[in-house]
Design a protein around this motif. Structure first.
Motif, PDB file in Angstrom:
ATOM      1  N   GLN A 298      65.732   5.665  -8.125  1.00 37.22           N
ATOM      2  CA  GLN A 298      64.702   4.621  -8.256  1.00 37.22           C
ATOM      3  C   GLN A 298      64.296   4.090  -6.883  1.00 37.22           C
ATOM      4  N   GLU A 299      65.282   3.954  -6.019  1.00 42.78           N
ATOM      5  CA  GLU A 299      64.964   3.444  -4.673  1.00 42.78           C
ATOM      6  C   GLU A 299      64.053   4.437  -3.952  1.00 42.78           C
TER       7      GLU A 299
ATOM      8  N   ILE B 191      56.890   5.872  -3.272  1.00 41.28           N
ATOM      9  CA  ILE B 191      55.593   6.212  -3.872  1.00 41.28           C
ATOM     10  C   ILE B 191      54.758   4.935  -3.989  1.00 41.28           C
ATOM     11  N   LYS B 192      55.410   3.874  -4.452  1.00 38.95           N
ATOM     12  CA  LYS B 192      54.718   2.590  -4.579  1.00 38.95           C
ATOM     13  C   LYS B 192      54.343   2.051  -3.197  1.00 38.95           C
TER      14      LYS B 192
ATOM     15  N   ARG C 231      73.976   3.782  -7.404  1.00 40.08           N
ATOM     16  CA  ARG C 231      73.874   4.561  -8.651  1.00 40.08           C
ATOM     17  C   ARG C 231      72.447   4.557  -9.191  1.00 40.08           C
ATOM     18  N   ARG C 232      71.512   4.039  -8.391  1.00 42.76           N
ATOM     19  CA  ARG C 232      70.104   4.079  -8.791  1.00 42.76           C
ATOM     20  C   ARG C 232      69.253   4.561  -7.623  1.00 42.76           C
TER      21      ARG C 232
ATOM     22  N   SER D 252      61.487   8.459 -12.206  1.00 44.65           N
ATOM     23  CA  SER D 252      61.045   7.439 -13.146  1.00 44.65           C
ATOM     24  C   SER D 252      62.178   6.459 -13.428  1.00 44.65           C
ATOM     25  N   ILE D 253      61.809   5.228 -13.661  1.00 36.95           N
ATOM     26  CA  ILE D 253      62.790   4.215 -14.062  1.00 36.95           C
ATOM     27  C   ILE D 253      63.439   4.613 -15.390  1.00 36.95           C
ATOM     28  N   TYR D 254      62.770   5.451 -16.134  1.00 37.62           N
ATOM     29  CA  TYR D 254      63.287   5.827 -17.456  1.00 37.62           C
ATOM     30  C   TYR D 254      64.259   7.008 -17.395  1.00 37.62           C
TER      31      TYR D 254
ATOM     32  N   LYS E 280      67.564   9.239 -16.799  1.00 36.63           N
ATOM     33  CA  LYS E 280      69.026   9.110 -16.807  1.00 36.63           C
ATOM     34  C   LYS E 280      69.626  10.454 -16.412  1.00 36.63           C
TER      35      LYS E 280
ATOM     36  N   GLY F  77      52.843   5.533  -0.793  1.00 35.72           N
ATOM     37  CA  GLY F  77      52.172   6.645  -1.441  1.00 35.72           C
ATOM     38  C   GLY F  77      52.692   8.024  -1.105  1.00 35.72           C
TER      39      GLY F  77
ATOM     40  N   ASN G 167      61.580  12.952 -15.630  1.00 37.19           N
ATOM     41  CA  ASN G 167      61.294  12.965 -14.186  1.00 37.19           C
ATOM     42  C   ASN G 167      62.259  12.027 -13.455  1.00 37.19           C
TER      43      ASN G 167
ATOM     44  N   GLU H  99      55.829  12.850  -4.897  1.00 37.38           N
ATOM     45  CA  GLU H  99      57.091  12.805  -5.638  1.00 37.38           C
ATOM     46  C   GLU H  99      58.138  13.714  -5.004  1.00 37.38           C
TER      47      GLU H  99
ATOM     48  N   ALA I 117      61.969   6.384  -5.388  1.00 38.14           N
ATOM     49  CA  ALA I 117      60.650   6.336  -6.032  1.00 38.14           C
ATOM     50  C   ALA I 117      59.789   5.208  -5.468  1.00 38.14           C
ATOM     51  N   LYS I 118      60.417   4.225  -4.877  1.00 37.34           N
ATOM     52  CA  LYS I 118      59.635   3.121  -4.304  1.00 37.34           C
ATOM     53  C   LYS I 118      58.799   3.566  -3.102  1.00 37.34           C
TER      54      LYS I 118
END
Lengths: 1003, 433
Positions: A877-878, A883-884, A873-874, A931-933, A935, A887, A928, A890, A880-881
């Motif tokens: 976020q996974e 990117i970290k 359910r996230r 983003s961790i933010y 929902k 690189g 976006n 998005e 998005a990693k």
């Protein structure tokens, strides 16, 4: 409330036909054969659930019914029993018992894993290859009447039962027996009455099967094996289980399902082989009445309603789920809803602590709306007909067994007493026939002194009040047979008691007594009138304030499914995943479940507009590797290619809803990783509230899970003996399976090419579902998703595939994919990996979070998956990693959880991007999505809003209110005398990849 | 290629020293004063300095100021980190770090000693600085960790470690900071293999288990006052709880367990208590506040305990507790390697209502306080350890969490680990750079 009753002497024993005489048995006495001829007159006779005759006579002789009707003359020599005011019913039939059979010793308890696998069956002799196939078992061979158990059943009104042994997936045959107490020879009415099946392997400790889907797969294979075996003369070998299976197919086929999903599963298996099972349900069919009806299966339904929970303590009560609370409330209404739904059912006492709870529970079902006629039908004619014994039992008709009950009134009235239960003409007294209501006012005379006596209360605990002059005192009263014992304390201040003993005389009593001073006296009590009854509460309609059925039947389910809508999302940032890239201030129109238009300033008057200003719209997230929404995940045969996740979709898994809230719209529900060749996966959309079949993605390609490395070597089980134990052996499993599949194909091609004449002489090859699955892979009709970690095994499987001229579709986990990404690209395989997992076992020692980025750059179609309900359910976020770690852009990061998994699952034509014509499976995010933010605010599938963040807030409130409503009701039930024992609800297991070993969280 | 530029500077530039090493080479103590200028400094106490100067010398912060105040940087090596963010080193509480490597292999586990009552067992003694997991944490800002034994009723005594050093003596920040008590469960779980469901039933052993603890704590609190005593290592290890040198970290989740456990610890005069776990803590928030008990949430990226729960409850919990006046610390539970996501747990708390700087406290200032090391770490303040790092962007959000430099007690550590080395090696193999 039962009235106080007084038993009056009645002894019919001398009339009873001694049916124990049996011609073949030695006689250790003089001959004592009796006619057993009885005439029951002046009764209300319920011939069957449709026909009732008033003032009728029933003639019985030699254990059979001779005649039933009004105006029948009692023939000479028939003992007449006047049943004025009484009722006669056909005795009840329970077709789901284990009466008179030895108890099944429970199988291995606790965690069955961690020890050496039992690959071969343990059953000695020429029986089936699987210990759970016990079709050779015959209940009749072990049946032995049990007087104590028989009495319990009889006291509940039963006269005959079907008895089977609850052991195994195929359980052999049951026996239909009467509940008389003659010889077994007399009680056994039909020796092979029905064949039984279940989704429970029982005492078998064999390795396979050990999952719901494995049970189903074994059943399927056994049907095929029996067909193949039976087609050959002489037989290819001896298998007494298959022989019995073949012979018992003509019998009624009874399947124990115990839960509504399982009812559908059982019926589906039956449909595949042209069998209509009679299905034993769980009493929760009301949760899916339409789907249950569509099975056309006659049901056997228990009335073991759940007890209320202990909810006094608010902190402790949190452990009780809304689903369990609602089931507690609605279970008594189940039978009424089955009747209303036009579903054929019989009722069983199975699941009750004792049959003596049975009638009360059926009566409860009636107070919840079940008609009395339907109840009687479900206990007489329906079970008799289902078992094809309706010529013997189930009604009171000439020639049928003299199995009937005599009652004080209508059977399902709460106050009705069961007087007698006759079984094959053998009489059993439950409560004496000539009982009289002793609750009354009496003129009492003790030693010449006149007073008053009042008797009230229940028959079990009568209450007395004695009045002399103006002084009233309580009296203790006890009835035994036709005798009364009464004592009271005439002077309140003193403890001395007057003790009276008496017997029935007319409508009153008389007898002897002793005063406190030792004087013997006589006494009489002459009935002087009734005690005015306290009005019983008027029957309330219990069906009025019942809560609604939720779809699915858990908290966060809804009474109504979301409608398909025309939706216009305005002014959002749209991540198309197409050449257009990310479009700002863009509108998207969804219609008829599809994406209809993408552009600026769109309008559609019929559309519901959703303001997307400041928000982001993306394609729905697709999880390539999920284990939610399934009743089981892992079976444990080295080649378990025959098991199918799709056979056991669980629609009530709360993780479906939680994933929706994370923007997930579709998942591949994969088999676990216990075996080199795992099971077939199911592709589903998260259509929360729909039935199992409707969750599946229609027309999707078929996939199967393979697995490599530590899990399939059973590394975590030091005692494992299963082949393979090394990666070398793993390769051999594949080469062997695919080689066999090619040969299997040749064999079948050869056979199929024979002329009809030649076929008669040839032996038809055996169908093998595991091998057929392999063949589907070879013939590119099924695609592999392979659990994998280290480079050696990744290379190995690609080589095996190339050797057999096909390609591996996807490597999942693939944590060392970065080491062989070039080879993977050349092979054409996709990769579905974790973002940042490593070091939880040796084979992931060199896993790196840059894996996805390297594979992606090398041109491998790469996705990020969850394998876990929490991470599932996230997934945004996974993704998005990447990117970290590496690189990625998005847009590429988002594709890792949308378009790329769609490609792997061959669904990119209908999902994975926001493109006109694709499914309206989209997510509106607060910011976006990477983003961790972020929902997910709305998750839309097929144009239906399955998750809405605002609705979710309301749901939370509704859940709390509904809980409170039922908690109050439960507390009242507790005050009303219901027992409360349970303290907490069961929690479904959260499955992971390696979840045969539930206590490990390895992946 | 564009995507590698960042790492060419940040990561690859440092490879010369790490290429063949198992773990990045530890560095020497800070030899000269350093000043980081131009960054947005998040001090960890709620305050943000937009154009900051952060100076440190001999491992301690000497300047924490706005650039506009023109601090004297004479003698400082000035590193311009304009446009970047500086944070205090994050603290990973309650961690098996250094005690476990590959968790499925028995030989690589030194985290659970046998027996039930092991306060004398010390994490510090087994902490392995060559663990390849440790340094991966630093790339997400975790520079400090509480190495903690698990298992049994009292698992042992934890130590507070810096994630840098040749051996555990070097790496120890503060030895023996807390004793870890796993409170008996009121309910135990029964698993049914036929339905794959578990059902909670009352723990019949609960009273017995509490009674064993009662005896142990009674003896332990009396032991210190005995005039002549035979040395008992277990009793000795407990003494720090009564004189305030050690924190008692109590593990439990259910409201009733929490109240019982805290009352128990209070009764025996334990000076410092922290609650670990506490998924049900919001039901007894008032009680926790009154008793000033900090709560360490083990894993907020988790599923709710019950199907009826608000699906976002674990995400909201830090905010709910903070609103109720409780000091909340975030921790990690589950696969040890994934502890590096700690910052994102704080990020999630922001998504569910929390102020960003307030959320940050939960992984620096609050854990430092809960563990009794806040005099030296947890915030960027003059006099405290120069344990801090520089991130390219908002570190609570994974897409901008790129740690480019990290200082532990003033030492600029070698960031790239084996993982970055492998990334480099295979990127070269495929010609991606």
């Amino acid at each position: 409330m039962k009235k106080t009753t007084l038993v009056v002497a009645l002894s019919l024993i001398f009339l009873t036909w001694n049916s124990k005489a049996q011609e073949t048995f030695p006689v250790n006495d003089v001959k004592d054969t009796r006619a057993g001829a009885h005439a029951f007159t002046n009764a209300t006779i319920v011939v069957d659930h449709q026909t009732t005759i008033q003032n009728a006579t029933l003639l019985v002789k030699s254990g059979k019914i001779e005649q039933v009707g009004a105006g029948i003359k009692v023939p000479a020599g028939y003992a007449e029993i006047d049943l004025k005011g009484k009722y006669i019913y056909p005795s009840l039939i329970d077709i789901y018992t284990s009466y008179g059979l030895p108890a099944v010793e429970s199988g291995r308890g606790g965690n069955p894993f961690g020890s050496a696998e039992q690959i071969e069956p343990k059953t000695k002799g020429a029986y089936n290859a699987n210990d759970a196939i016990r079709s050779h078992y015959q209940a009749s061979a072990e049946f032995n009447l049990n007087t104590k158990a028989a009495e319990e059943f009889r006291n509940a009104g039963f006269g005959s039962v079907l008895t089977f042994r609850a052991d195994g997936i195929a359980r052999g045959t049951s026996a239909f027996v009467s509940l008389g107490e003659n010889r077994d020879n007399k009680s056994l009415l039909k020796s092979q009455a029905a064949a039984h099946y279940s989704f429970n392997r029982g005492t078998s400790t064999q390795n396979y099967p050990r999952s719901m889907m494995g049970y189903i797969a074994l059943l399927r294979q056994t049907y095929l094996d029996a067909d193949w075996y039976g087609s050959q003369t002489p037989r290819p070998f001896s298998d007494q289980s298959l022989e019995a299976w073949i012979q018992t197919q003509k019998l009624p086929q009874i399947f124990e399902a115990n839960e509504w999903h399982n009812v559908l599963r059982a019926d589906k298996v039956g449909d595949e082989f042209g069998v209509q099972y009679i299905i034993k349900g769980g009493g929760d069919e009301y949760k899916r009445i339409d789907e249950i009806k569509a099975t056309n299966a006659p049901l056997i339904v228990p009335v073991n309603y759940p007890e209320p929970f202990e909810v006094e303590d608010p902190l402790d009560a949190m452990s009780v789920s809304l689903a369990d609370m609602k089931h507690w409330e609605l279970a008594p209404a189940n039978l009424a809803r089955l009747e209303k739904g036009g579903i054929t059912f019989s009722i069983t006492a199975n699941g009750l602590k004792s049959p003596n709870e049975f009638l009360a529970n059926v009566r409860k079902a009636i107070s919840y709306g079940l008609s009395e006629s339907a109840a009687l039908q479900a206990l007489t004619t329906t079970p008799a007909r289902l078992l094809k014994v309706d010529d013997q039992v189930g009604a009171l008709k000439k020639g049928m067994l003299a199995n009937f009950i005599i009652t004080s009134g209508k059977l399902f009235d709460e106050k009705t007493i069961l007087h007698q239960n006759w079984v094959q003409g053998q009489q059993f007294v439950i409560k004496a026939l000539d009982v009289q209501d002793a609750n009354a006012a009496y003129s009492l005379t003790v030693n010449g002194q006149a007073g008053k006596l009042e008797i009230s209360g229940d028959s079990g605990s009568p209450k007395g009040k004695v009045t002399f002059d103006t002084t009233s005192v309580d009296a203790s009263i006890r009835f035994a047979n036709d005798m009364i014992t009464l004592s009271y304390q005439p002077i309140k201040a003193k403890t001395d008691r007057v003790r009276l003993s008496g017997w029935k005389e007319g409508t009153g009593f008389r007898g002897k007594g002793q005063l406190p001073d030792g004087t013997w006296v006589t006494w009489t009590a002459v009935r002087s009138g009734d005690i005015p009854k306290k009005d019983d509460k008027p029957a309330t309609d219990l069906t009025v304030d019942l809560g609604k059925v939720l779809y699915p039947f858990v908290a966060h389910g809804s009474a109504a499914l979301p409608p398909q809508q025309t939706l216009l999302i305005k002014n959002a940032t749209v991540w198309t995943n197409e050449a257009d890239g990310v479009l700002e201030n863009t509108d998207v129109l969804l219609k008829d479940g599809k994406i209809l238009k993408i552009g600026k300033n769109l309008s559609d008057p019929s559309a519901k507009t959703i303001d997307g200003t400041g928000k982001h719209l993306t394609p729905g997230i697709i999880d390539e590797h999920s284990h939610i929404a399934a009743a089981s995940i892992n079976d444990v045969a080295s080649n378990s290619g025959m098991v199918r996740i799709g056979d056991n979709i669980d629609t009530e898994d709360i993780n479906i809803y939680r994933a929706l809230a994370g923007g997930v719209t579709a998942v591949q529900v994969l088999h676990g990783s216990a075996n080199p060749i795992g099971g077939q996966s199911a592709l589903i959309k998260l259509r929360w509230g729909e039935s199992p079949e409707k969750m599946k993605i229609a027309g999707a390609d078929q996939f199967i899970k393979f697995a490599l490395g530590e899990n399939v070597k059973r590394t975590s089980n030091a005692s494992s003996v299963r082949y393979p134990q090394t990666r070398m052996g793993v390769e051999q499993i594949y080469v062997d399976a695919f080689t066999n599949a090619r040969e299997y194909e040749k064999k079948w091609n050869f056979y199929n090419d024979l002329s009809a004449e030649q076929k008669k002489l040839a032996i038809r090859p055996r169908r093998d579902l595991a091998t057929e699955t392999m063949l589907e892979i070879l013939n590119k009709k099924r695609y592999i998703t392979c659990h994998s970690y280290v480079q050696s095994e990744i290379n190995m499987l690609m080589n095996v595939a190339e050797q057999f001229n096909f390609r591996v579709n996807t490597f999942t986990h693939i944590l060392e994919g970065y080491k062989v990404a070039d080879k993977m690209k050349a092979h054409g395989v996709a990769a579905s990996t974790f973002s940042d997992w490593w070091n939880y076992k040796w084979e992931v020692r060199y896993a790196i979070p840059y894996n996805a980025a390297i594979m992606h750059r090398e041109g491998v179609v790469t996705s990020i998956n969850s394998d876990d309900a929490e991470m599932g359910r996230r997934l945004n976020q996974e993704a998005a990693k990447t990117i970290k770690y590496g690189g990625l852009s998005e847009e590429d990061a988002l594709k890792m959880i949308t378009l790329n998994p769609a490609k792997m699952l061959h669904l990119e034509n209908q999902m994975g991007s926001i493109k006109v014509g694709k499914s309206a499976d989209v997510v509106l995010w607060s910011v976006n999505p990477l983003s961790i933010y972020a929902k997910a605010e709305k998750t839309i599938i097929d144009g239906k809003i399955y998750f809405d963040i605002e609705t979710d807030k309301l749901l939370n409130k509704e859940i709390e209110l509904e809980r409170m409503r039922i908690i109050q009701k439960m507390k009242n039930a507790k005050k009303g005398g219901s027992t409360t024992q349970r303290t907490a609800s069961s929690i479904r297991h959260q499955f992971h990849c390696e979840d045969v070993l539930f206590n490990e969280s390895e992946y | 290629m564009k995507f590698l530029i960042r790492y060419t500077f940040v990561v690859l530039g440092l490879f010369t020293t790490t290429l063949h090493a198992q773990v990045p080479v530890p560095v020497k103590p800070q030899s000269k004063p350093i000043a980081l200028t131009g960054a947005t400094a998040h001090l960890g106490n709620g305050r943000v300095i937009n154009n900051a100067v952060l100076g440190f010398d001999k491992g301690k912060l000497t300047i924490v100021a706005e650039a506009s105040s023109n601090p004297d940087l004479a003698g400082y090596e000035v590193i311009n980190v304009s446009g970047k963010h500086v944070y205090p080193g994050f603290i990973l509480p309650d961690s098996p770090l250094g005690l476990v490597e590959v968790s499925s292999i028995r030989a690589m586990n030194d985290v659970t000693e046998r027996g039930e009552l092991n306060p004398n067992v010390r994490a510090q003694a087994a902490y392995n600085t060559d663990s390849e997991m440790i340094t991966t944490m630093r790339l997400s800002g975790i520079l400090l960790a509480q190495a903690t034994p698990t298992g049994g009723r009292i698992s042992g005594t934890s130590s507070f470690m810096e994630l840098e050093g040749w051996d555990w003596e070097d790496a120890t920040h503060t030895a023996d900071i807390a004793v870890h008590l796993y409170w008996p469960a009121l309910m135990t779980s029964q698993f049914d293999f036929t339905t794959f469901t578990s059902t909670e039933v009352p723990n019949k052993e609960y009273d017995k288990e509490v009674s064993a603890l009662t005896q142990f704590f009674t003896e332990a609190s009396a032991y210190g006052k005995l005039a002549a005593r035979e040395t008992n290592l277990k009793m000795e290890a407990m003494q720090g709880l009564f004189d305030g040198k050690k924190v008692l970290m109590v593990y439990c989740n259910k409201p009733k367990e929490i109240v019982s456990a805290i009352n128990f610890a209070r009764k025996y005069g334990v000076k410092k208590i922290a609650l670990v776990g506490g998924t049900g803590s919001y039901h007894v928030a008032e009680f926790l506040k009154e008793n000033a008990i900090p709560v360490i949430l083990q894993q907020t990226h988790s599923l709710p305990d019950r199907p009826d729960d608000d699906i976002d409850l674990p995400y909201k919990l830090p905010y709910l507790l903070t609103q109720a006046g409780i000091s909340v610390t975030l921790s990690h539970d589950g696969m040890p390697a994934r502890a590096r996501n700690l910052a994102f747990y704080a990020g999630t708390a922001v998504a569910y209502g929390m102020d960003r700087e307030e959320a940050l406290k939960m992984i620096c200032a609050n854990p430092a306080k809960a563990m009794g090391v806040d005099n030296r770490v947890g915030t960027l303040e003059v006099g405290k350890d120069a344990t801090l790092f520089v991130s390219e962007g908002d570190v609570l959000d994974m897409k901008t969490c790129i740690v480019s430099q990290a200082f532990i007690a003033g030492k600029l550590v070698n960031l790239p680990t084996k993982q970055e080395e492998l990334y480099e090696r295979y990127s070269r193999k495929y010609g991606h750079k």
